[in-house]
Design a protein around this motif. Structure first.
Motif, PDB file in Angstrom:
ATOM      1  N   ILE A  58      40.885  41.404  45.005  1.00  0.00           N
ATOM      2  CA  ILE A  58      39.768  42.007  45.555  1.00  0.00           C
ATOM      3  C   ILE A  58      38.990  42.559  44.161  1.00  0.00           C
ATOM      4  N   SER A  59      37.780  42.284  44.371  1.00  0.00           N
ATOM      5  CA  SER A  59      36.944  42.826  43.271  1.00  0.00           C
ATOM      6  C   SER A  59      35.964  43.534  43.549  1.00  0.00           C
ATOM      7  N   ALA A  60      35.241  44.770  42.995  1.00  0.00           N
ATOM      8  CA  ALA A  60      34.345  45.600  43.484  1.00  0.00           C
ATOM      9  C   ALA A  60      33.154  45.907  42.260  1.00  0.00           C
ATOM     10  N   ARG A  61      31.965  45.958  43.005  1.00  0.00           N
ATOM     11  CA  ARG A  61      31.137  46.504  42.027  1.00  0.00           C
ATOM     12  C   ARG A  61      29.928  47.463  42.746  1.00  0.00           C
ATOM     13  N   ILE A  62      29.349  48.407  42.112  1.00  0.00           N
ATOM     14  CA  ILE A  62      28.344  49.207  42.724  1.00  0.00           C
ATOM     15  C   ILE A  62      26.993  49.129  41.999  1.00  0.00           C
ATOM     16  N   GLU A  63      25.782  48.698  42.635  1.00  0.00           N
ATOM     17  CA  GLU A  63      24.736  48.674  41.958  1.00  0.00           C
ATOM     18  C   GLU A  63      23.675  49.258  43.204  1.00  0.00           C
ATOM     19  N   GLN A  64      23.035  50.236  42.668  1.00  0.00           N
ATOM     20  CA  GLN A  64      21.777  51.237  43.182  1.00  0.00           C
ATOM     21  C   GLN A  64      22.493  51.430  44.480  1.00  0.00           C
ATOM     22  N   GLY A  65      23.513  52.104  44.550  1.00  0.00           N
ATOM     23  CA  GLY A  65      24.242  52.568  45.648  1.00  0.00           C
ATOM     24  C   GLY A  65      24.802  51.814  46.768  1.00  0.00           C
ATOM     25  N   LEU A  66      24.765  50.561  46.328  1.00  0.00           N
ATOM     26  CA  LEU A  66      25.239  49.609  47.205  1.00  0.00           C
ATOM     27  C   LEU A  66      26.749  49.088  46.829  1.00  0.00           C
ATOM     28  N   VAL A  67      27.777  49.196  47.489  1.00  0.00           N
ATOM     29  CA  VAL A  67      29.103  48.724  47.081  1.00  0.00           C
ATOM     30  C   VAL A  67      29.202  47.353  47.613  1.00  0.00           C
ATOM     31  N   THR A  68      29.533  46.536  46.662  1.00  0.00           N
ATOM     32  CA  THR A  68      29.737  45.136  47.004  1.00  0.00           C
ATOM     33  C   THR A  68      31.253  44.625  46.560  1.00  0.00           C
ATOM     34  N   LEU A  69      32.029  44.413  47.756  1.00  0.00           N
ATOM     35  CA  LEU A  69      33.502  44.133  47.505  1.00  0.00           C
ATOM     36  C   LEU A  69      33.666  42.638  47.948  1.00  0.00           C
ATOM     37  N   THR A  70      34.359  41.833  46.793  1.00  0.00           N
ATOM     38  CA  THR A  70      34.481  40.395  47.069  1.00  0.00           C
ATOM     39  C   THR A  70      35.988  40.369  47.398  1.00  0.00           C
ATOM     40  N   LEU A  71      36.204  39.666  48.753  1.00  0.00           N
ATOM     41  CA  LEU A  71      37.625  39.727  49.044  1.00  0.00           C
ATOM     42  C   LEU A  71      38.039  38.227  49.274  1.00  0.00           C
ATOM     43  N   PRO A  72      38.663  37.625  48.177  1.00  0.00           N
ATOM     44  CA  PRO A  72      39.019  36.149  48.266  1.00  0.00           C
ATOM     45  C   PRO A  72      40.108  35.807  49.143  1.00  0.00           C
ATOM     46  N   LYS A  73      40.080  35.034  49.871  1.00  0.00           N
ATOM     47  CA  LYS A  73      41.156  34.305  50.705  1.00  0.00           C
ATOM     48  C   LYS A  73      42.170  33.850  49.825  1.00  0.00           C
ATOM     49  N   ALA A  74      43.750  34.279  50.382  1.00  0.00           N
ATOM     50  CA  ALA A  74      44.795  33.709  49.363  1.00  0.00           C
ATOM     51  C   ALA A  74      44.735  32.184  49.498  1.00  0.00           C
ATOM     52  N   GLU A  75      45.076  31.581  48.193  1.00  0.00           N
ATOM     53  CA  GLU A  75      45.304  30.389  48.220  1.00  0.00           C
ATOM     54  C   GLU A  75      45.748  29.629  49.359  1.00  0.00           C
ATOM     55  N   HIS A  76      46.765  30.047  49.855  1.00  0.00           N
ATOM     56  CA  HIS A  76      47.643  29.228  50.902  1.00  0.00           C
ATOM     57  C   HIS A  76      47.062  29.119  52.168  1.00  0.00           C
ATOM     58  N   VAL A  77      45.821  30.011  52.337  1.00  0.00           N
ATOM     59  CA  VAL A  77      45.118  29.872  53.552  1.00  0.00           C
ATOM     60  C   VAL A  77      43.899  28.927  53.594  1.00  0.00           C
ATOM     61  N   LYS A  78      43.574  28.790  52.367  1.00  0.00           N
ATOM     62  CA  LYS A  78      42.206  28.009  52.177  1.00  0.00           C
ATOM     63  C   LYS A  78      42.409  26.440  52.554  1.00  0.00           C
ATOM     64  N   PRO A  79      41.519  25.836  53.046  1.00  0.00           N
ATOM     65  CA  PRO A  79      41.571  24.606  53.570  1.00  0.00           C
ATOM     66  C   PRO A  79      41.860  23.551  52.434  1.00  0.00           C
ATOM     67  N   ARG A  80      42.829  22.675  52.376  1.00  0.00           N
ATOM     68  CA  ARG A  80      43.158  21.881  51.324  1.00  0.00           C
ATOM     69  C   ARG A  80      43.333  20.287  51.896  1.00  0.00           C
ATOM     70  N   LYS A  81      42.761  19.626  51.059  1.00  0.00           N
ATOM     71  CA  LYS A  81      42.804  18.156  51.402  1.00  0.00           C
ATOM     72  C   LYS A  81      44.028  17.541  50.822  1.00  0.00           C
ATOM     73  N   ILE A  82      44.441  16.699  51.574  1.00  0.00           N
ATOM     74  CA  ILE A  82      45.614  16.138  50.906  1.00  0.00           C
ATOM     75  C   ILE A  82      45.459  14.662  50.733  1.00  0.00           C
ATOM     76  N   THR A  83      45.521  14.074  49.633  1.00  0.00           N
ATOM     77  CA  THR A  83      45.342  12.895  49.416  1.00  0.00           C
ATOM     78  C   THR A  83      46.316  11.854  49.635  1.00  0.00           C
ATOM     79  N   VAL A  84      46.339  11.039  50.366  1.00  0.00           N
ATOM     80  CA  VAL A  84      47.578   9.846  50.463  1.00  0.00           C
ATOM     81  C   VAL A  84      47.609   9.099  49.366  1.00  0.00           C
ATOM     82  N   SER A  85      48.834   9.051  48.716  1.00  0.00           N
ATOM     83  CA  SER A  85      48.969   8.435  47.502  1.00  0.00           C
ATOM     84  C   SER A  85      49.872   7.128  47.891  1.00  0.00           C
TER      85      SER A  85
END
Lengths: 123, 153
Positions: free
Chosen positions: A96-123
């Motif tokens: 999680i990362s955060a910044r504050i700009e002109q009184g607005l807090v913006t947090l970036t909450l990335p999804k953990a790698e294991h829940v991101k949709p992943r494409k599996i290529t058939v070899s």
């Protein structure tokens, strides 16, 4: 007797910090969430973000400019801000990362790698 | 004169006389509007966002502070007309391609706040700063309304 009650009440007031709940927005993207919290009058030094037991707490303490004169029209509130959010298990709390700009807090909450949709290529 | 009232009236501890003045100004402002169609977002008069405004008065200045978190300086407009200070602007929504809002409490769009100033000000000396999401407008009082000490010679 009167004096004693008054003193007690004052002591109570200083012990419990008064907070107001700031308006916020949550936006979901493919990589994670963006959390925006409005905290006018708060700068980087007054911002306190913590995660405990999967609960995200954002506290903003205001450093309001001192203005000379008498207040003749009043709408703003002087209290500090506090808001908590329960984190979705899919969020990688360590990223999680955060910044504050002109009184607005913006947090970036990335999804953990294991829940991101992943494409599996058939070899 | 408040074209759009702040949405939390219970937080404004006005004295009774102030309240009557506000009501009078509000009624006046209604008649001053050229037509509803020329007023931006007339339909959102009570649902749009309306930032909190404070007004201070000192010997030399009138100072207005407005809570405008997360704006760009360029998107804020300040105007002074007929003793009325108007602060308006637009908060633009960031591009939301492929994103969906889970919860939206923040207002986006146009806002406008107007307030009648208690005394005349020197329009040429008005200055404004925007810091930590708070807009501070300093309006020096006009020379003729400042208190003056007259020495007996």
């Amino acid at each position: 007797m009167n004096m004693l009650t008054r003193e007690n009440r004052d002591a109570d007031r200083t012990q419990t910090d008064q907070f107001i709940v700031p308006p916020s927005s949550v936006i979901e993207g493919s990589d994670g969430y963006t959390l925006e919290v409005e905290m006018p009058g708060v700068n980087k030094d007054g911002l306190d973000i913590s995660i405990e037991n999967n609960e995200l707490t954002i506290i903003g303490r205001r450093s309001l400019p001192k203005i000379e004169g008498t207040l003749i029209h009043h709408e703003s509130r002087q209290e500090n801000f506090r808001r908590t959010f329960e984190l979705d298990p899919s969020i990688g709390a360590d990223k999680i990362s955060a910044r504050i700009e002109q009184g607005l807090v913006t947090l970036t909450l990335p999804k953990a790698e294991h829940v991101k949709p992943r494409k599996i290529t058939v070899s | 004169m408040s074209l759009i009232r702040y949405q939390a009236p219970e937080l404004t501890p006005w004295s009774a006389s102030d309240r009557w003045n506000t009501l009078r100004d509000e009624l006046n402002s209604f008649f001053e509007l050229p037509s509803w169609s020329s007023f931006p977002r007339a339909g959102q008069l009570f649902t749009g966002w309306s930032p909190a405004l404070d007004l201070y008065q000192s010997t030399d200045n009138i100072v207005a502070t407005v809570e405008l978190p997360g704006m760009r300086k360029e998107d804020i407009e300040i105007s002074l007309h007929d003793g009325t200070l108007t602060i308006s602007g637009e908060r633009k929504r960031e591009s939301t391609d492929g994103e969906k809002a889970e919860r939206t409490e923040r207002y986006v769009g146009v806002f406008r706040r107007s307030i009648a100033l208690p005394t005349r000000v020197d329009a040429s000396k008005v200055s404004a700063t925007y810091r930590d999401g708070i807009l501070t407008v300093t309006l020096p009082k006009a020379e003729e309304v400042k208190p003056k000490q007259i020495q007996v010679s």
